[in-house]
Scaffold this motif. Sequence first.
Motif, PDB file in Angstrom:
ATOM      1  N   PRO A  36      21.968  -5.658  -0.106  1.00 54.23           N
ATOM      2  CA  PRO A  36      20.795  -4.839  -0.445  1.00 54.23           C
ATOM      3  C   PRO A  36      20.586  -3.669   0.518  1.00 54.23           C
ATOM      4  CG  PRO A  36      20.248  -7.169  -0.492  1.00 54.23           C
ATOM      5  CD  PRO A  36      21.621  -7.066   0.084  1.00 54.23           C
ATOM      6  N   TRP A  37      20.326  -2.502  -0.068  1.00 54.48           N
ATOM      7  CA  TRP A  37      19.994  -1.303   0.705  1.00 54.48           C
ATOM      8  C   TRP A  37      18.499  -1.066   0.709  1.00 54.48           C
ATOM      9  CZ3 TRP A  37      23.409   3.650   0.499  1.00 54.48           C
ATOM     10  CH2 TRP A  37      24.640   3.376   1.083  1.00 54.48           C
ATOM     11  N   ALA A  38      17.839  -1.409  -0.371  1.00 53.07           N
ATOM     12  CA  ALA A  38      16.401  -1.162  -0.478  1.00 53.07           C
ATOM     13  C   ALA A  38      15.780  -2.267  -1.317  1.00 53.07           C
ATOM     14  CB  ALA A  38      16.142   0.194  -1.115  1.00 53.07           C
ATOM     15  N   GLY A  39      14.525  -2.508  -1.071  1.00 48.26           N
ATOM     16  CA  GLY A  39      13.821  -3.524  -1.832  1.00 48.26           C
ATOM     17  C   GLY A  39      12.328  -3.298  -1.779  1.00 48.26           C
ATOM     18  N   ALA A  40      11.623  -4.055  -2.600  1.00 48.28           N
ATOM     19  CA  ALA A  40      10.163  -3.989  -2.622  1.00 48.28           C
ATOM     20  C   ALA A  40       9.633  -5.338  -3.102  1.00 48.28           C
ATOM     21  CB  ALA A  40       9.683  -2.878  -3.538  1.00 48.28           C
ATOM     22  N   THR A  41       8.438  -5.652  -2.633  1.00 50.61           N
ATOM     23  CA  THR A  41       7.798  -6.915  -3.001  1.00 50.61           C
ATOM     24  C   THR A  41       6.384  -6.634  -3.464  1.00 50.61           C
ATOM     25  OG1 THR A  41       9.104  -8.093  -1.353  1.00 50.61           O
ATOM     26  CG2 THR A  41       7.139  -9.199  -2.160  1.00 50.61           C
ATOM     27  N   LEU A  42       6.015  -7.204  -4.621  1.00 51.51           N
ATOM     28  CA  LEU A  42       4.658  -7.134  -5.144  1.00 51.51           C
ATOM     29  C   LEU A  42       3.982  -8.460  -4.809  1.00 51.51           C
ATOM     30  CD1 LEU A  42       2.462  -5.784  -6.972  1.00 51.51           C
ATOM     31  CD2 LEU A  42       3.527  -6.997  -8.876  1.00 51.51           C
ATOM     32  N   ALA A  43       2.861  -8.378  -4.120  1.00 51.95           N
ATOM     33  CA  ALA A  43       2.145  -9.589  -3.710  1.00 51.95           C
ATOM     34  C   ALA A  43       0.669  -9.439  -4.047  1.00 51.95           C
ATOM     35  CB  ALA A  43       2.319  -9.816  -2.214  1.00 51.95           C
ATOM     36  N   ASP A  44       0.008 -10.576  -4.217  1.00 52.25           N
ATOM     37  CA  ASP A  44      -1.429 -10.597  -4.434  1.00 52.25           C
ATOM     38  C   ASP A  44      -1.980 -11.856  -3.777  1.00 52.25           C
ATOM     39  OD1 ASP A  44      -3.949  -9.959  -5.262  1.00 52.25           O
ATOM     40  OD2 ASP A  44      -3.694 -10.755  -7.283  1.00 52.25           O
ATOM     41  N   ARG A  45      -2.965 -11.675  -2.919  1.00 53.01           N
ATOM     42  CA  ARG A  45      -3.605 -12.761  -2.192  1.00 53.01           C
ATOM     43  C   ARG A  45      -2.583 -13.608  -1.411  1.00 53.01           C
ATOM     44  NH1 ARG A  45      -5.897 -14.061  -7.411  1.00 53.01           N
ATOM     45  NH2 ARG A  45      -7.453 -12.483  -7.818  1.00 53.01           N
ATOM     46  N   GLY A  46      -1.612 -12.972  -0.823  1.00 47.62           N
ATOM     47  CA  GLY A  46      -0.640 -13.658   0.016  1.00 47.62           C
ATOM     48  C   GLY A  46       0.533 -14.283  -0.710  1.00 47.62           C
ATOM     49  N   ALA A  47       0.529 -14.257  -2.027  1.00 43.86           N
ATOM     50  CA  ALA A  47       1.624 -14.857  -2.785  1.00 43.86           C
ATOM     51  C   ALA A  47       2.536 -13.751  -3.321  1.00 43.86           C
ATOM     52  CB  ALA A  47       1.080 -15.677  -3.947  1.00 43.86           C
ATOM     53  N   ASN A 109      14.528   5.664   2.590  1.00 42.40           N
ATOM     54  CA  ASN A 109      13.240   5.506   1.891  1.00 42.40           C
ATOM     55  C   ASN A 109      13.412   5.136   0.424  1.00 42.40           C
ATOM     56  OD1 ASN A 109      11.684   6.096   4.152  1.00 42.40           O
ATOM     57  ND2 ASN A 109      11.865   8.292   3.796  1.00 42.40           N
ATOM     58  N   ALA A 110      14.564   4.622   0.048  1.00 39.90           N
ATOM     59  CA  ALA A 110      14.811   4.286  -1.355  1.00 39.90           C
ATOM     60  C   ALA A 110      13.906   3.163  -1.851  1.00 39.90           C
ATOM     61  CB  ALA A 110      16.275   3.915  -1.556  1.00 39.90           C
ATOM     62  N   GLY A 111      13.386   2.348  -0.958  1.00 41.10           N
ATOM     63  CA  GLY A 111      12.489   1.264  -1.360  1.00 41.10           C
ATOM     64  C   GLY A 111      11.162   1.761  -1.910  1.00 41.10           C
ATOM     65  N   ASP A 112      10.780   2.994  -1.577  1.00 45.11           N
ATOM     66  CA  ASP A 112       9.517   3.548  -2.082  1.00 45.11           C
ATOM     67  C   ASP A 112       9.541   3.699  -3.601  1.00 45.11           C
ATOM     68  OD1 ASP A 112       8.648   3.633   0.522  1.00 45.11           O
ATOM     69  OD2 ASP A 112       9.062   5.784   0.763  1.00 45.11           O
ATOM     70  N   ALA A 113      10.669   4.119  -4.159  1.00 45.71           N
ATOM     71  CA  ALA A 113      10.773   4.256  -5.613  1.00 45.71           C
ATOM     72  C   ALA A 113      10.710   2.891  -6.296  1.00 45.71           C
ATOM     73  CB  ALA A 113      12.065   4.972  -5.977  1.00 45.71           C
ATOM     74  N   ILE A 114      11.316   1.893  -5.680  1.00 52.40           N
ATOM     75  CA  ILE A 114      11.258   0.540  -6.234  1.00 52.40           C
ATOM     76  C   ILE A 114       9.831   0.010  -6.159  1.00 52.40           C
ATOM     77  CG2 ILE A 114      12.128  -1.816  -5.985  1.00 52.40           C
ATOM     78  CD1 ILE A 114      14.680  -0.574  -4.766  1.00 52.40           C
ATOM     79  N   ALA A 115       9.132   0.304  -5.071  1.00 51.75           N
ATOM     80  CA  ALA A 115       7.737  -0.125  -4.925  1.00 51.75           C
ATOM     81  C   ALA A 115       6.853   0.531  -5.978  1.00 51.75           C
ATOM     82  CB  ALA A 115       7.234   0.198  -3.518  1.00 51.75           C
ATOM     83  N   ALA A 116       7.076   1.804  -6.244  1.00 50.55           N
ATOM     84  CA  ALA A 116       6.286   2.495  -7.268  1.00 50.55           C
ATOM     85  C   ALA A 116       6.529   1.880  -8.646  1.00 50.55           C
ATOM     86  CB  ALA A 116       6.631   3.982  -7.278  1.00 50.55           C
ATOM     87  N   LYS A 117       7.769   1.503  -8.913  1.00 50.79           N
ATOM     88  CA  LYS A 117       8.080   0.871 -10.195  1.00 50.79           C
ATOM     89  C   LYS A 117       7.390  -0.485 -10.312  1.00 50.79           C
ATOM     90  CE  LYS A 117      11.877  -0.439 -13.172  1.00 50.79           C
ATOM     91  NZ  LYS A 117      13.323  -0.495 -13.340  1.00 50.79           N
ATOM     92  N   LEU A 118       7.352  -1.252  -9.224  1.00 53.37           N
ATOM     93  CA  LEU A 118       6.666  -2.544  -9.255  1.00 53.37           C
ATOM     94  C   LEU A 118       5.171  -2.378  -9.498  1.00 53.37           C
ATOM     95  CD1 LEU A 118       8.392  -4.654  -6.469  1.00 53.37           C
ATOM     96  CD2 LEU A 118       8.729  -4.752  -8.934  1.00 53.37           C
ATOM     97  N   LEU A 119       4.590  -1.317  -8.945  1.00 55.60           N
ATOM     98  CA  LEU A 119       3.168  -1.064  -9.200  1.00 55.60           C
ATOM     99  C   LEU A 119       2.918  -0.746 -10.665  1.00 55.60           C
ATOM    100  CD1 LEU A 119       1.669   0.877  -6.178  1.00 55.60           C
ATOM    101  CD2 LEU A 119       0.929  -1.296  -7.148  1.00 55.60           C
TER     102      LEU A 119
END
Length: 186
Positions: A36-47, A109-119
């Motif tokens: 992995p070069w970039a990643g993102a995690t979507l979390a809510d209330r610690g999960a 900063n490639a993880g920023d695009a993945i984070a935006a997609k998760l949002l």
Amino acid sequence: MSDEDVPTGARSRTADMIVYACGVAGLIAVLGTFLPWAGATLADRGADLLHSNRSGLELSWHGKVVLGLGILGVVISVLLSEIPRARPFGLALPVVGGAIAVLSAVKINAGDAIAAKLLRLRIGTFQTDNPVVTAEVGLGLWLSLVAGVALVLGGLFLGRSAWRATGASRRPSGGISGDVSGGIAR
């Protein structure tokens, strides 16, 4: 003890070790493109609700070029270790390493695009109240970046030692130059 005082055999053993290190750095760059070069995690209330990551080959053409350059670095290192007349190819190692380092650094900063997609996915898929999305830099990107820097440094060292070796072979033996001995002209 200066470099001129080091025996030629010791200098060539050091150069051989640097060549092998450059080969290993090329292999690490190749391995890094599959991790992995970039990643993102979507979390809510610690999960953690959703985690996504991309390897260097999945991100864009950068990973594919790094893969090819890493293989080229390995091939050059093998040539340098097996064929004594291939020493001029050592000049390509800093160029290959620099390209690997730059292409890897561009994707930091490639993880920023993945984070935006998760949002965006959160709106339709995960109806969360307090979403937190974090972007990450993957291990493969760090490995490729460090391998590129190692290739640059190793290639520069090999170039410097080759330059010093050609300079040492042109000097007269005994350290006496011309008709001057001990500062007194003959």
